[in-house]
Motif scaffolding. Structure first.
Motif, PDB file in Angstrom:
ATOM      1  N   ASN A 104     -11.839 -29.004   6.169  1.00 36.19           N
ATOM      2  CA  ASN A 104     -10.671 -28.759   5.308  1.00 36.19           C
ATOM      3  C   ASN A 104     -11.005 -27.797   4.177  1.00 36.19           C
ATOM      4  O   ASN A 104     -10.187 -26.936   3.817  1.00 36.19           O
ATOM      5  N   GLU A 105     -12.191 -27.924   3.601  1.00 35.66           N
ATOM      6  CA  GLU A 105     -12.599 -27.003   2.543  1.00 35.66           C
ATOM      7  C   GLU A 105     -12.784 -25.591   3.083  1.00 35.66           C
ATOM      8  O   GLU A 105     -12.446 -24.606   2.426  1.00 35.66           O
ATOM      9  N   VAL A 106     -13.312 -25.500   4.293  1.00 38.48           N
ATOM     10  CA  VAL A 106     -13.479 -24.190   4.930  1.00 38.48           C
ATOM     11  C   VAL A 106     -12.116 -23.543   5.167  1.00 38.48           C
ATOM     12  O   VAL A 106     -11.924 -22.336   4.939  1.00 38.48           O
ATOM     13  N   ARG A 107     -11.158 -24.344   5.606  1.00 41.80           N
ATOM     14  CA  ARG A 107      -9.805 -23.825   5.849  1.00 41.80           C
ATOM     15  C   ARG A 107      -9.193 -23.235   4.580  1.00 41.80           C
ATOM     16  O   ARG A 107      -8.457 -22.253   4.633  1.00 41.80           O
ATOM     17  N   ASN A 108      -9.520 -23.837   3.444  1.00 40.60           N
ATOM     18  CA  ASN A 108      -8.957 -23.363   2.178  1.00 40.60           C
ATOM     19  C   ASN A 108      -9.397 -21.950   1.834  1.00 40.60           C
ATOM     20  O   ASN A 108      -8.714 -21.252   1.082  1.00 40.60           O
ATOM     21  N   TYR A 109     -10.532 -21.535   2.360  1.00 42.32           N
ATOM     22  CA  TYR A 109     -11.082 -20.230   1.994  1.00 42.32           C
ATOM     23  C   TYR A 109     -10.968 -19.180   3.098  1.00 42.32           C
ATOM     24  O   TYR A 109     -11.216 -18.001   2.847  1.00 42.32           O
ATOM     25  N   LEU A 121     -19.701 -19.132  -1.187  1.00 43.69           N
ATOM     26  CA  LEU A 121     -19.839 -20.307  -2.035  1.00 43.69           C
ATOM     27  C   LEU A 121     -18.466 -20.740  -2.518  1.00 43.69           C
ATOM     28  O   LEU A 121     -17.724 -19.953  -3.097  1.00 43.69           O
ATOM     29  N   ASP A 122     -18.129 -22.001  -2.255  1.00 43.05           N
ATOM     30  CA  ASP A 122     -16.930 -22.618  -2.820  1.00 43.05           C
ATOM     31  C   ASP A 122     -17.403 -23.435  -4.017  1.00 43.05           C
ATOM     32  O   ASP A 122     -17.976 -24.515  -3.850  1.00 43.05           O
ATOM     33  N   PRO A 123     -17.197 -22.917  -5.248  1.00 44.59           N
ATOM     34  CA  PRO A 123     -17.793 -23.566  -6.416  1.00 44.59           C
ATOM     35  C   PRO A 123     -17.081 -24.827  -6.876  1.00 44.59           C
ATOM     36  O   PRO A 123     -17.608 -25.587  -7.675  1.00 44.59           O
ATOM     37  N   ALA A 124     -15.886 -25.056  -6.396  1.00 45.69           N
ATOM     38  CA  ALA A 124     -15.119 -26.224  -6.862  1.00 45.69           C
ATOM     39  C   ALA A 124     -14.231 -26.719  -5.736  1.00 45.69           C
ATOM     40  O   ALA A 124     -13.104 -26.276  -5.569  1.00 45.69           O
ATOM     41  N   THR A 125     -14.740 -27.657  -4.954  1.00 47.61           N
ATOM     42  CA  THR A 125     -13.961 -28.213  -3.857  1.00 47.61           C
ATOM     43  C   THR A 125     -12.917 -29.171  -4.417  1.00 47.61           C
ATOM     44  O   THR A 125     -12.854 -29.421  -5.619  1.00 47.61           O
ATOM     45  N   SER A 126     -12.135 -29.745  -3.530  1.00 50.60           N
ATOM     46  CA  SER A 126     -11.043 -30.630  -3.951  1.00 50.60           C
ATOM     47  C   SER A 126     -11.538 -31.850  -4.711  1.00 50.60           C
ATOM     48  O   SER A 126     -10.797 -32.439  -5.498  1.00 50.60           O
TER      49      SER A 126
END
Length: 727
Positions: free
Chosen positions: A377-382, A331-336
């Motif tokens: 892009n959000e997946v790449r961040n994690y 879970l990414d609780p706070a995306t860009s």
């Protein structure tokens, strides 16, 4: 040591707050235990299904045409509509349902596949002291427990990791997740826990290591949404509801009320989409459960009525299974931009999403390149820098329209709760709007309660808590072993059948074709890398599938897992359905084209062609260009500037390799951008450039040519199976 101190600090910070809600937890547990007793009583009180097998579609249409008047007529075959039909029929009401497309063809098959209370809604409830949001989460957690119980073959608990990259976030997230457990009470699937950085990376090795502090793991449910929707529909049919897909409501029928003189809704005029035949269906109560299309049905009743739904589009993508562990979500609780992104294992693949943006209502929502790239892009961040997140690894993409209830004070759809509302118009039309997948049963119960009250129907209380769905009754986690032993199915296929059909898997196994091999004895696969077998197409027709799209997207989930695999399976699927439904050659051709169009626009195939076009830029260094030219000219001996099937066959024959001509056609067609029957040098260089940039993966021609070049010396077999390459 620092991690241990943080955990101790977290416990101290959250301890007082948790103590204040301990009493709530104890009361919740008592109420849930009492509820379990009521659940058993309700399930036992439900009428025993009057049919061992659900009726055919033709029998259902006949029942709709010949029944004088139904008690309840539901418009809409999504989760909520089918839930309403099941709730009504198990109360003893004479029930009908009409769906203009296929069951679960809309939003209900395009979800995140989670059965959850909503961690982010609980956060909003706490931050804004919003009692309504809290009640919604509480209700959803109760419904989560029920859904996992009534369809264990289609659902299961899933651990979800919340990675923490700042020390101060550890107590903040820990408190929120622990509160989520407490609100669930005795129905908490499993207690959440904190992980050290080392342990988090052990369980989720793809995770970005830089600045990682630790992680928190909590549990929610996951399911096969389209199959769950279908199970609800089939269960209602077995209890006696007249259910028909491809039955479109054209208008509402009205009659004057003898007492008041007002016009009252008394049924609908509908059309069998497959035959074109029109007929009336009369009912004491008509229920509008059409999701995003709620307002269009309400306007059939009253043109002046204001809209109550604000549609929101959510895009998801599917990537290869190696992007996530087999049994751990993220879970990414706070995306860009403040949204929430889930990254989950599903059907041995990885699903990522979702976006949230206002949209127009349409029956054919299309995923956009912008939304796909946002998720990537959000997946790449994690994910670790060692994991190259490639655009070409997107195997499927879809957009679903959430039927959110409009809040006049809200400025954007992200802040809108998914609470549901039930309204009754002056003419008696009952509308259920809003809500979420997890709470479909509670929504249906509230709707039928309102219908009974508004129309003075004679029925008792809801009996759907604990009522097992189609396939659940005799299912067990080891059922697949019997399928292997009794029928000679592959273990993977047997597990798939058991988790899709439950105890009805034996009915599929009985009609599975003999393979002619030593093993497996039965069960011919539709495509090599997925466990779907041809017998499922035959059985899918019995489950009311009437188009090739029904089969690739909702009876099987091929279209949602890999659009190229779905396209590859289509000809065989159409042939089998053609035999079962007596299709003409023209009809088979139409079905094939319609299914390809569905894959192209609605399941993300279009974005594949957008990644490699005849105008794609070639961004290769000179040394790479020379290397790829040499490889190309190994096939193009005559320096024509293009290669054909004959050129490829000649090279393969020289190294004693044979590939079927139709397979070679498919391989070259993937790269033949201008569709002139040949692959030109420029097209080949565009392909190799797109592969280097990660826009394209799994090109069979690229693999074949590279392997052939190497094997002119080593003479080993060249693999030509379609890879797991994406869009």
């Amino acid at each position: 040591m620092a991690f241990q101190k943080a955990v101790k600090g977290t416990a101290l910070i959250g301890g007082g707050a948790i103590a204040t809600v301990f009493g709530l937890s104890q009361f919740s547990q008592y109420r849930n235990k009492h509820g379990a007793f009521v659940r058993v009583q309700a399930a036992e009180a439900a009428t025993v299904p009057i049919k061992n097998h659900f009726p055919t579609r033709e029998e259902q249409i006949l029942a709709l045409q010949t029944t004088g008047e139904f008690d309840v007529l539901v418009i809409g075959g999504g989760a909520t509509g089918c839930g309403c039909a099941l709730d009504a029929v198990t109360r003893g009401l004479k029930t009908a349902l009409l769906e203009r497309d296929d069951f679960s063809s809309g939003t209900s098959s395009r979800s995140t596949k989670l059965i959850h209370g909503g961690v982010r809604y609980l956060q909003k409830a706490i931050m804004k002291l919003d009692l309504e949001q809290y009640r919604m989460v509480k209700e959803a957690l109760e419904e989560r427990a029920n859904l996992l119980e009534i369809a264990p073959h289609l659902s299961a608990p899933l651990p979800i990791m919340l990675p923490v990259y700042k020390w101060w976030q550890l107590p903040y997230y820990w408190f929120g997740i622990k509160l989520y457990d407490i609100v669930a009470g005795s129905q908490c699937l499993k207690s959440s826990y904190v992980l050290s950085k080392a342990r988090a990376l052990e369980l989720f090795p793809m995770l970005r290591k830089d600045k990682l502090v630790g992680a928190i793991v909590y549990y929610d449910g996951q399911h096969n949404d389209a199959r769950m929707n279908l199970a609800i529909a089939l269960t209602a049919a077995r209890y006696g509801a007249a259910m028909a897909n491809y039955a479109e409501v054209l208008r509402l029928l009205k009659t004057p009320d003898p007492a008041s003189g007002k016009e009252r809704v008394c049924g609908v005029r509908c059309r069998d989409v497959l035959t074109g035949q029109e007929f009336d269906v009369k009912a004491k109560c008509v229920i509008n459960a059409t999701g995003p299309f709620t307002d269009s049905v309400r306007k059939m009743d009253d043109q002046e009525v204001p809209n109550i739904c604000q549609p929101s589009a959510g895009v998801h993508i599917v990537m290869p299974g190696y992007y996530s562990p087999d049994n751990m979500g993220l879970l990414d609780p706070a995306t860009s931009d403040g949204r929430v992104i889930f990254f989950l294992p599903w059907e041995k693949m990885t699903i990522a999403g979702t976006t949230d943006s206002p949209t127009d209502v349409t029956s054919h929502p299309i995923p956009t390149e912008e939304d796909i790239n946002f998720i990537l892009n959000e997946v790449r961040n994690y994910l670790s820098v060692d994991v190259e997140v490639r655009r070409g690894d997107v195997l499927a993409a879809w957009s679903g329209i959430r039927p959110l209830v409009t809040d006049p004070n809200s400025k954007d759809t992200q802040s809108i709760s998914r609470n549901h509302v039930v309204t009754v118009s002056d003419s008696g039309l009952v509308t259920i709007a809003g809500g979420k997948w997890t709470t479909y049963r509670a929504m249906a119960q509230d709707t039928i309660d309102a219908a009974i009250q508004a129309h003075n129907l004679k029925a008792g209380s809801s009996k759907t808590i604990g009522l097992q769905l189609q396939g659940a009754e005799e299912w067990s986690p080891t059922l697949y072993i019997r399928l292997v032993q009794d029928y000679g199915l592959e273990s993977e296929v047997a597990q798939h059948l058991a988790s899709t059909y439950g105890d009805k898997a034996f009915e599929v196994a009985k009609i599975a074709q003999v393979t002619g091999k030593r093993w497996p004895i039965v069960g011919k696969r539709l495509v090599s890398e997925f466990p779907y077998i041809e017998a499922e197409v035959v059985y899918g027709v019995k489950e009311y599938a009437r188009t090739a799209v029904d089969m690739i997207s909702r009876r099987t989930r091929l279209a949602f897992l890999n659009v190229q695999a779905a396209e590859e399976a289509l000809p065989r699927i159409v042939d089998i359905m053609g035999k079962e439904l007596n299709w003409s050659e023209q009809k088979k051709k139409e079905e094939l084209e319609a299914a390809k169009k569905f894959l192209y626009y609605e399941m993300g195939y279009k974005v594949k062609s957008d990644q490699l076009t005849d105008s794609s830029e070639i961004s290769l260094v000179p040394s790479d260009i020379e290397r790829y030219k040499k490889r190309f000219h190994m096939f193009d001996k005559e320096k024509k500037g293009f290669i054909t099937i004959l050129d490829v066959q000649r090279v393969l024959e020289s190294i004693s390799v044979q590939i079927a001509e139709n397979t070679l056609h498919e391989i070259l067609n993937e790269v033949d951008l201008n569709k002139n029957g040949q692959v030109e040098l420029n097209e080949f260089l565009q392909l190799m450039s797109a592969i280097q940039k990660g826009h394209v993966s799994g090109s069979r021609l690229a693999v074949l040519m590279k392997t052939a070049e190497e094997n002119l010396r080593q003479r080993v077999v060249i693999p030509v199976d379609r890879s797991g390459g994406g869009l």
